[in-house]
Design an enzyme around this catalytic site. Sequence first.
Site, PDB file in Angstrom:
ATOM      1  N   ASP A 141      55.785   1.520  -3.196  1.00 52.57           N
ATOM      2  CA  ASP A 141      54.351   1.643  -3.467  1.00 52.57           C
ATOM      3  C   ASP A 141      53.601   1.951  -2.174  1.00 52.57           C
ATOM      4  OD1 ASP A 141      51.553   0.795  -4.617  1.00 52.57           O
ATOM      5  OD2 ASP A 141      52.927   0.674  -6.309  1.00 52.57           O
ATOM      6  N   HIS A 162      46.952  -1.335  -3.765  1.00 56.45           N
ATOM      7  CA  HIS A 162      47.753  -1.143  -4.979  1.00 56.45           C
ATOM      8  C   HIS A 162      49.122  -1.814  -4.850  1.00 56.45           C
ATOM      9  CE1 HIS A 162      50.126   1.115  -8.016  1.00 56.45           C
ATOM     10  NE2 HIS A 162      48.977   1.266  -8.642  1.00 56.45           N
ATOM     11  N   SER A 213      50.331   0.642 -14.198  1.00 56.58           N
ATOM     12  CA  SER A 213      50.757   0.126 -12.888  1.00 56.58           C
ATOM     13  C   SER A 213      50.839  -1.384 -12.891  1.00 56.58           C
ATOM     14  CB  SER A 213      49.762   0.545 -11.802  1.00 56.58           C
ATOM     15  OG  SER A 213      50.042   1.814 -11.303  1.00 56.58           O
TER      16      SER A 213
END
EC number: 3.4.21.-
Length: 789
Positions: A157, A232, A567
Site C-alpha cells: 500500500d 491509506h 479498500s
Amino acid sequence: MVNPFLLGMKSCRTSVFAVLSLIIILNGLSTFVVVVQAGAESKVHIVYLGEKQHDDPEFVTESHHRMLWSLLGSKEDAHNSMVHSYRHGFSGFAAKLTKPQAKKIADLPEVVHVTPDSFYELETTRTWDYLGLSVANPKNLLNDTNMGEEVIIGVVDSGVWPESEVFNDNGIGPVPSHWKGGCESGENFTSSHCNKKLIGAKYFINGFLATHERFNSTESLDFISPRDHSGHGTHVSTIAGGSPLPNISYKGLAGGTVRGGALRARIAMYKACWYLDNLDITTCSSADLLKAMDEAIHDGVDVLSLSIGYRLPYFSETDARAVIATGAFHAVLKGITVVCSGGNSGPAAQTVGNTAPWILTVAATTLDRSFPTPITLGNNKVILGQAMYTGPELGFTSLVYPENPGNSNESFFGDCELLFFNSNRTMAGKVVLCFTTSKRYTTVSNAVSYVKEAGGLGVIVARNPGDNLSPCEDDFPCVAVDYELGTDILFYIRSTGSPVVKIQPSKTLVGQPVGTKVADFSSRGPNSIEPAILKPDIAAPGVSILAATSTNKTFNDRGFIMASGTSMAAPVISGVVALLKALHRDWSPAAIRSAIVTTAWRTDPFGEQIFAEGSPRKLADPFDYGGGLVNPEKASKPGLVYDLGLEDYVLFMCSVGYNETSISQLVGKGIVCSNPKPSVLDFNLPSITIPNLKDEVTLTKTLTNVGPVESVYKVVIDPPLGVLVTVTPETLVFNSTTKRVSFKVRVSTKHKINTGYFFGSLTWSDSLHNVTIPLSVRTQLMQNYYDEN
C-alpha cells in the site's frame, strides 16, 4: 534476465501472467540494440521469466544482469537500466528499455512475456463485534487462535505511520520464527520505528521514479521511506491487525474500541504507492508492486492484503500486464493467501476487478450502524437525514431552494453542481436545499463550499440513497436525504412564504432496525474477464470504517479517520484469514477461501435479508456479494472445503486457452494441455457459474473433509428459476480412508428464450455443517449482443 511483470489488466490468452499495477501509464518499448538510437525513448518494462530456476537469489539477480548486459552491450548500461530484480517468489526484472529492445528481449526463448510498466490506484469500532468476534467472548475464533499472534499480514500500500497507537506491541510475544524480513530506513523513518507488532517496513520507488522523472523528492509531501503520507496504508493495515485502543470516536460518533480483526497478528508494510503532488493522487507502479510482492513472499508473510486496483477495461489473469494476478499466483503456490479489493465502480454490472481465480476478491457492505440527523421543518415535520455533523444545533433558520418564483428575471440554480451561479443574496444566512444525480464526493463538498462562500449556514443534499456518506469540513451542517425526502422538503418550501428549518447534531444508531446493504460503490459481477469464475468471492464491512491514519489526514488528535471503500473491506477479510491461518496452519489458500465462502451469511447476522444499493435497490445476489457476508466463526469449522492445487490452476489456464509454453514457464515444469481442452466449469471453486447454458451441462466438483472423520453429508438444492439441477451421488460418505469425494452436477434449462442470470444454491449438510455454494445460471440459446447480462 527479464522483468517479470508489467501492470495492466487486458486480455491476452497466450501470455502467461499479469503484473500488479495501480493506474497504467507507460506503454512504449524499445529494441534489442547495443547502441540506443538517437531519440529512442526508454521506458520501464517488466520482463517476466516465470518460476525461478535457482534457489540462490544472488544467482538469480546475476542472471538478470547478464541477460540485460547481452542486450545493452555493457555492464554499466545494464546496471543503469535495471529497476528491480524479482528473485524470490518468481524470476524476472524491471528495466528501462526502448521499444526495439523490449521486442528483442521478448523474443528470447526463456522470456515468458515483456510488458510496459503501468499504474494502479488505491481503492479507498463496530466491525468485529458485528461479525461476532468480540474480545469479551472467551469461546470464539479470536481466543482459539491467541488473536492471530503467530501470523504475519503483509500489506502492499502507501506506507505506514509508525507512531500510531494501534501499532503498540503491549503484551505481544516474540516475532514469529519464520519471519525473514526487516525494516528499511529512509526519510523520517528508521528501523527503531518497528517493534513486535509492526515487524517489517520496506519501500519500492524505482519504477515510479523511472516514469516520473520530474518528481522532486525534496519538495514532495510524500516521504521517501516506508512512512505513509496519504494515510491509506495505515488505515487498511490497522483494520486487518491493529492493536486495540479504547474510547476512539470520530468527533463523538461511532465511539468505542478500535482494533484489527487479528489484533495480535504482526504487520509488515510494503510501500509501493506514491503521492503525486501536482495531481493530488496516490499511484502505484506495476514494477514496484511486483517487487513488493516478491519481497513479501521471501520475507515469510502468511497473508498478503492489497487494497489496490486497475481501471476498466481489465487485463485477463493470463495477460502480462496483470501484475497483481501474476504476483498473487506465485504467492498462492507458496501457501500465502492473497486478498484484494474488488473495486469501487459499482453499482454497474461487470465492474469487479482483481478477478484471478487464485485471489480472494472482496465486496463492501454497510454495518448495522447509521448516523440519523434530525431535520425539523417549520410545519413541525421531522425528517431523519444522514450526516456526520457534530457541531451545535442550528436553530430555526431560513430555508431556500434556488428556483425562479415566476416573477423574477434573475436566474436560479437548484442543482448542487450549479449553486455557484446563484447570487450571494440567494443563499446568504440560509440553509440551502439542492438536488444532484452525481455520485462524486466532490459534488457535495463543492456545494458546501459554494454555500459557505455565499454566507450560507447549511446544506441539505437530495441524492441517490445509496451514495457514500462523508463528513463535511469545519462542522458545517451538511445533511443527505434521498429524493423522496428531498421532494417533501421542496414541497414544504413551495407551500409557505417563509420556510425555515432546524438541524440537530447527528447521533449514532447501532443494531436493529439498521439493515445491512451491499454498498452502492462496491463493484459488481459478473466477471468481465472469465464469466464462469464468480467474482466477488465474499463481502465484508467497508462503509464508514473508523481506523488509524497518518496525522496529516487526521480528524482528531489521536490520528483516526472514517473511510469507505472496498479498500476497507479487503483488510477485514485479511484479518479473518489471519485467524483461520493461525487455527489451521496446514490449510491451503483455496481451502481458506472455500471455508469463508461456503459458511457466509446470506442474510445479515440478525437473519434479515441483505439488499444491494443502487437504482433501484434490490435483494443482493452472488454478483453483489459472492458467497455472502463473511461469518468468521462458522468459517473456522466449515466441515468440507473445495480445495485447489497447482494441477487445478493448470487445468484452469488450459481451459481458458493459455498456451502450453507459457504455462510451463510459469509453473516451472513441462505442461501438456488435454485435447479436447478441459471445461472451466470443472475448476473446483466454491461456486458454480454457468454464463451460457444452451441445453444441459454436467460438471464435476470435489470436496475434502476437514471436519469429523466419520461424516455423512446429504445434498440440498435450491435451483435457479427455470433451471433443473441434479446431483450424483446425493450422499457423500467420509471416513478415515476416504477424505476426498467427487460429485457431478447436471444442469439443464427449461427456458425457451435467452435470459438474464437466475440464482440458487447447492448445499451439503450433515445437520451440523451447511456447506453452501452459490449457483448462477444464464440461459443463452443464441448469442445476442442485446441480451441483458
